[in-house]
Design a protein around this motif. Structure first.
Motif, PDB file in Angstrom:
ATOM      1  N   ILE A 247       0.773  -0.962  -0.356  1.00  0.00           N
ATOM      2  CA  ILE A 247      -0.149   0.163   0.172  1.00  0.00           C
ATOM      3  C   ILE A 247       0.684   1.180   0.203  1.00  0.00           C
ATOM      4  CG2 ILE A 247      -1.579   1.523   0.999  1.00  0.00           C
ATOM      5  CD1 ILE A 247      -2.520  -1.938   2.144  1.00  0.00           C
ATOM      6  N   ALA A 277      -2.529   3.840  -3.455  1.00  0.00           N
ATOM      7  CA  ALA A 277      -3.999   3.194  -2.695  1.00  0.00           C
ATOM      8  C   ALA A 277      -4.401   4.445  -4.122  1.00  0.00           C
ATOM      9  CB  ALA A 277      -4.685   3.189  -1.732  1.00  0.00           C
ATOM     10  N   LYS A 282      -8.400  -0.272  -7.242  1.00  0.00           N
ATOM     11  CA  LYS A 282      -8.628  -1.281  -6.394  1.00  0.00           C
ATOM     12  C   LYS A 282      -9.355  -0.350  -5.113  1.00  0.00           C
ATOM     13  CE  LYS A 282      -4.426  -4.076  -5.714  1.00  0.00           C
ATOM     14  NZ  LYS A 282      -3.820  -4.404  -5.052  1.00  0.00           N
ATOM     15  N   TYR A 287      -7.376  -4.749  -1.020  1.00  0.00           N
ATOM     16  CA  TYR A 287      -6.191  -4.560   0.457  1.00  0.00           C
ATOM     17  C   TYR A 287      -6.461  -5.694   0.871  1.00  0.00           C
ATOM     18  CZ  TYR A 287      -4.830  -1.143  -2.417  1.00  0.00           C
ATOM     19  OH  TYR A 287      -4.301   0.194  -3.532  1.00  0.00           O
ATOM     20  N   ASP A 291      -1.685  -5.945   5.777  1.00  0.00           N
ATOM     21  CA  ASP A 291      -0.786  -5.280   4.747  1.00  0.00           C
ATOM     22  C   ASP A 291      -1.524  -3.501   5.521  1.00  0.00           C
ATOM     23  OD1 ASP A 291      -0.074  -7.002   3.703  1.00  0.00           O
ATOM     24  OD2 ASP A 291      -1.071  -6.868   2.038  1.00  0.00           O
TER      25      ASP A 291
END
Ligand SMILES: Nc1ncnc2c1ncn2[C@@H]1O[C@H](COP(=O)(O)OP(=O)(O)O)[C@@H](O)[C@H]1O
Ligand SMILES: CC(C)(COP(=O)(O)O)[C@@H](O)C(=O)NCCC(=O)O
Length: 380
Positions: A247, A277, A282, A287, A291
């Motif tokens: 991320i 991100a 996404k 995710y 994470d």
């Protein structure tokens, strides 16, 4: 199991031995009611003064206060520690009530009925919940300033408990010998719900030089929303398994895989927390919770480490002690803070952690029973 995790999974109640720990009459109680957690410290002691097998009064061995007076049997015993979520304050009140901790003035024969109904309390909750304590336990809270207590608790631990402070470098805890004559000045960073940074110059001599609202409450609050974790420990546990690179945008992500040596940044340094991100198609659900937790923990720990160092720099302080329950003896948190302090200070300043991290305020309130000699206790 990693050291950090082991401490994290410790029992809710732990103890410091005072000289001659042996019996269990509760003598003093202090509470620190913070934004997230209530910390409780109480002492139990051998109060019966019975002769031991050598015919010696056991209280004669109670050497906790300088003049050796045995008027204070509290010195022969244990300090107990417990914590509760502030949102579950009724559990805490039940705990106190079930152990009769609020009858704590009782050990001192001359304690007036008035004294017996007062307990030392610090933290914002000492104001917020004063009526509740009165209503449920019939006790009044004698409010002690939170910053005073943090400093008193920290000085008490550093001077009295060994080993208390340690560094965390490359996955290893190393205990630090504290030289009482060379303790001050230092920077105390208390990472609770929010963060206070206090320059400590001596007993009762301090200045709260900075703070940040991005602290333990931020990690737990944002983490809860982002991962749907049900408990702080679950969120912390998740962070162990996660990979923040999924991320976080790294320097290498921006620089085509390479370092940026001119400004001292390696390709693996985080350029922008959560930055990946923005460019990936996404959603949150795509995710891994691990994470997310890891990135969040790293972002907050790093930021606190950096601000701490900048404040240490402002006042030329080389030693920074970190307390507060955000740390939880958690390996990754301590590692991130240590690396941040080391990196920004170019190795000049040192991050140190305290074993009784979250109990500074409560211990400070406990030692503020000054008239009872508790400001001078020593421990084994
Ligand atoms: N069991 C727990 N429940 C909630 N928060 C926890 C727990 N253990 C550690 N924490 C962390 O510790 C922080 C509170 O630290 P603490 O030093 O007790 O501060 P406060 O006095 O503001 O309650 C929380 O915001 C959270 O980050
Ligand atoms: C207000 C507080 C002292 C309360 O202590 P806490 O319950 O967080 O331990 C603390 O949250 C804090 O210092 N917050 C940062 C505020 C600031 O300096 O911006």
């Amino acid at each position: 199991m990693e050291v950090g995790m082991r401490r994290q999974l410790e029992e809710r109640e732990s103890k410091i031995m005072l000289p001659n720990q042996s019996a269990d009459e509760v003598s003093h109680l202090a509470v620190d009611i913070g934004g997230s957690l209530i910390k409780v410290v109480y002492s139990s002691s051998n109060n019966n003064n019975e002769a031991d097998d050598k015919g010696k009064k056991s209280s004669n061995d109670c050497v906790g206060i300088p003049n050796g007076s045995s008027d204070y049997p509290v010195l022969c015993g244990r300090l107990h520690f417990a914590k509760f979520e502030t949102s579950k304050i009724n559990d805490c009140l039940e705990f106190i009530s079930s152990k009769q901790l609020h009858r704590c003035g009782g050990w001192h024969q001359e304690a007036s009925p008035h004294d017996k109904n007062i307990i030392k309390a610090t933290g914002g909750g000492a104001y917020k919940f004063a009526d509740l304590f009165k209503e449920k336990l019939g006790v009044s809270l004698d409010k002690v300033d939170e910053m005073d207590c943090l400093v008193a608790g920290s000085n008490f631990l550093l001077k009295t408990v060994h080993p208390e402070a340690f560094t965390y470098i490359d996955g290893r805890e190393e205990y630090v010998q504290i030289d009482h004559n060379d303790l001050y000045p230092y920077l105390l960073v208390n990472i609770g719900s929010g963060v206070s940074m206090i320059k400590v110059d001596g007993d009762g001599k301090f200045d709260r030089v900075s703070g940040t609202s991005v602290g333990g409450g931020t990690f737990w609050g944002l983490g809860k929303l982002l991962t749907k974790c049900k408990s702080f420990d679950e969120l912390l546990e998740l962070s162990h398994k996660g990979n923040n690179r999924v991320i976080d945008m790294l320097v290498g992500d921006i620089y085509g895989g390479g370092d940026y040596p001119k400004i001292g940044l390696s390709s693996t340094a985080i350029a922008s927390s959560f930055g990946k991100a923005i460019s990936e198609n996404k959603e949150l659900e795509d995710y891994g919770r691990e994470d997310i937790s890891r990135s969040l923990l790293r972002m907050i720990s790093n930021n606190i480490g950096q601000i701490s160092y900048l404040n240490a720099l402002r006042f030329g302080l080389k030693r920074i002690f970190f307390g507060g329950f955000f740390i939880r003896g958690h390996a990754y948190t301590m590692d991130t803070i240590s690396v941040a302090v080391h990196f920004w200070s170019k190795g000049e300043a040192k991050a140190m952690f305290l074993r009784h991290e979250g109990f500074l305020g409560a211990l400070g309130a406990f030692t503020s029973y000054k008239s009872h000699g508790l400001d001078n206790i020593t421990t084994h």
